[in-house]
Design an enzyme around this catalytic site. Sequence first.
Site, PDB file in Angstrom:
ATOM      1  N   ASP A  94       0.947  -1.273   0.135  1.00 41.74           N
ATOM      2  CA  ASP A  94      -0.088   0.143   0.020  1.00 41.74           C
ATOM      3  C   ASP A  94       0.739   1.100  -0.011  1.00 41.74           C
ATOM      4  OD1 ASP A  94      -2.567   1.414   0.494  1.00 41.74           O
ATOM      5  OD2 ASP A  94      -1.607   2.010   2.202  1.00 41.74           O
ATOM      6  N   GLU A 118       1.915  -0.267  -4.971  1.00 45.62           N
ATOM      7  CA  GLU A 118       0.830   0.866  -5.552  1.00 45.62           C
ATOM      8  C   GLU A 118       1.647   2.181  -5.506  1.00 45.62           C
ATOM      9  OE1 GLU A 118      -3.526   2.527  -3.598  1.00 45.62           O
ATOM     10  OE2 GLU A 118      -2.098   2.315  -2.253  1.00 45.62           O
TER      11      GLU A 118
END
Length: 702
Positions: free
Chosen positions: A350, A386
């Site tokens: 993330d 990401e």
Amino acid sequence: MFFEIPDRLLPGKTYPLGATYDGTGVNFAVFSANAEKVELCVFDPAGRKEVARLTLPDCTDEVWNGYLPEAGPGLLYGYRVYGPYEPQRGFRFNPHKLLLDPYARQLSGPLRWNDALFGYRIGSSRQDLSFDRRDSAAAMPKGVVVEEAFNWGDDRRPEVPWEQTVIYEAHVKGISILREDLRSEMRGTFTALANPRFIEHLQRLGVTTLELMPVQAFMQEGFLLAKGLRNYWGYSPLSFFAPEPSYMSRGGLNDMRLAVRRLHAAGIEVIMDVVYNHTGSGNQMGPTLCFRGLDNSSYFRLVPGNERYYIDETGCGNTLNVSHPRVLQMVLDSLRYWAESFHVDGFRFDLGATLGREGTGFDPGSGFFDAILQDPVLSRLKLISEPWDVGLGGYQLGNHPPRFAEWNDKYRDGMRRYWRGDAGLRADFAARLSGSADVFDRRRRKPWASINFLTSHDGFTLNDLVSYSEKHNDANGENNNDGHSDNHSANWGAEGPTDDPGIKQLRNKVRRAMLATLMFSQGTPMLLGGDEFGRTQGGNNNAYCQDNEISWVDWKLAESEEGQALIDFVSRLGAIRHNFTALQSHRFLHGEEIAPGVQNVSWYDEQGNALEGDAWQNGDARALAVQRAGIGPKGEVDKVLMFVNGWHEPLRFRFPAMNGGWYLLVDSSVGETEIRQVGEEAVEVQGHSVMLFASRVPKVLR
């Protein structure tokens, strides 16, 4: 207690960090560079009463340590850490606050919100510069000493080649909580992932890799609970080593291990979505739960010259200081723990751009990337980033080092806009279809580095993408101001559900065309769990706080005639992708000749004319054809031909060359395609549709 606690701890070892049971006792080791004293607090089995408080007797190389003889698995514990409380200098030590061990392998339960969790006095005019002396132990979960024992038998990682990988993103609770074919205690837990019906469903779709949204223990934020909402997604980490307690059933930690083992036996990999860019404790006004009280100035990135405040490049109040060697060590220890103790096959990071930040900004050669890529365990796993955060220079798509794949939002947005009918996108559509070579074709990277997705947990579901022109997030309690406003979506005639058969038919056609595009693009396709049978969130594109039917996957949709038809369609797409090397991602295609007169990729317009030069920039063009060729399993030349009509009306496409004829495998304008050999020179392609032809019919479709 089940043993007699001594008056003092014995000297311990500085490695490994955490609470480690050795058969005769437990070694405790915790890092703090600036603490003056660290106490181990032992609790009764219920976690309500502190039965002992023992000073860690030694600190070597900034690691505090001690050994508790006769202690063993099941022991509940926490720490109290002494030192200066000087927020302006970055120090926030407060021994009245019980702290979690950063390396705790299991938590005793959830966090219970009250004012005692905060290191400062709530309501004080001095805010976080004040000091609170209330004991927070009653509100804190405790660490649990565990014994790492599980019979893995002959478990082996599937090691699916990247070019054959098909990812399915799912939420542990959401994917199973409404499954009526499961016992109630199994629903919403790791146990449900091991259910044969779920595994068979993934296999039917052609899924090779299950990507789980965060399963590391996470927080329920107080501001959400006050509004009657809950943190559903899990991107608010509380512990980097302990599984989320609510996802465990009667088997405890081994529930997840059993699920991984059974998925592996079916040839399916498991990837964890992990959050190492921040913690759930927020900014300077947040609670003191772990890192803030252990060594705030080491664990977090603070504003230089005013260390009271946190650098926030994550949008979550703080940024973990991964540049610090001990913090980086913790992250790598955590990753290896999940890889070795739970046999997971990879990680999706993330806000990966945050992890790659050094003092000068994002650096693909940062310590974080270097450490992972040289690690003999982690470097062999699937690694996905990401590639953005909210900080300056935070958009880094295509700039990660080799061996990392990246979520490709250019693919997501480009495909959405093309199928919505936006003008001037033929060239961009072709680039996304080709693995986004303009972004990733550097440093010998492969097309699989592009994680192609139409939808993910963050945003609309596929059904909602073709059913809503606007977001509908009122249930989140923020007056519909949260979530992205520009979703490149279209409702095709009515906002939300409708009984109009024409609108429903059109939506289904667009949805099938988008799915066909996803599965037939170079790159690694990722499917959002439930999209294969029409899951909806009612137009909510930011359901992070909706731990309810808005987010949960309704499997009754899969049992409907429409749901079954869509599942069959996606399964067909998956089977075709797996059976044609020309549809996989071995290398970028630039029109090289792979056999006499056969190029690995050729582009045409609907008239069968080669696309080149200014023709690519025709803003009114909504159609194109692409022929791809590869070397099949027996050394033969495998060819596929795709006709794409992004226009709303039917178009007649001419075949560029027959070369022995084509077999029609997919017509996305209809749910079920009858395979046939095409003998004519042209075919009609319906609006908003894809037709795929191949030089052969794979056995799986016969």
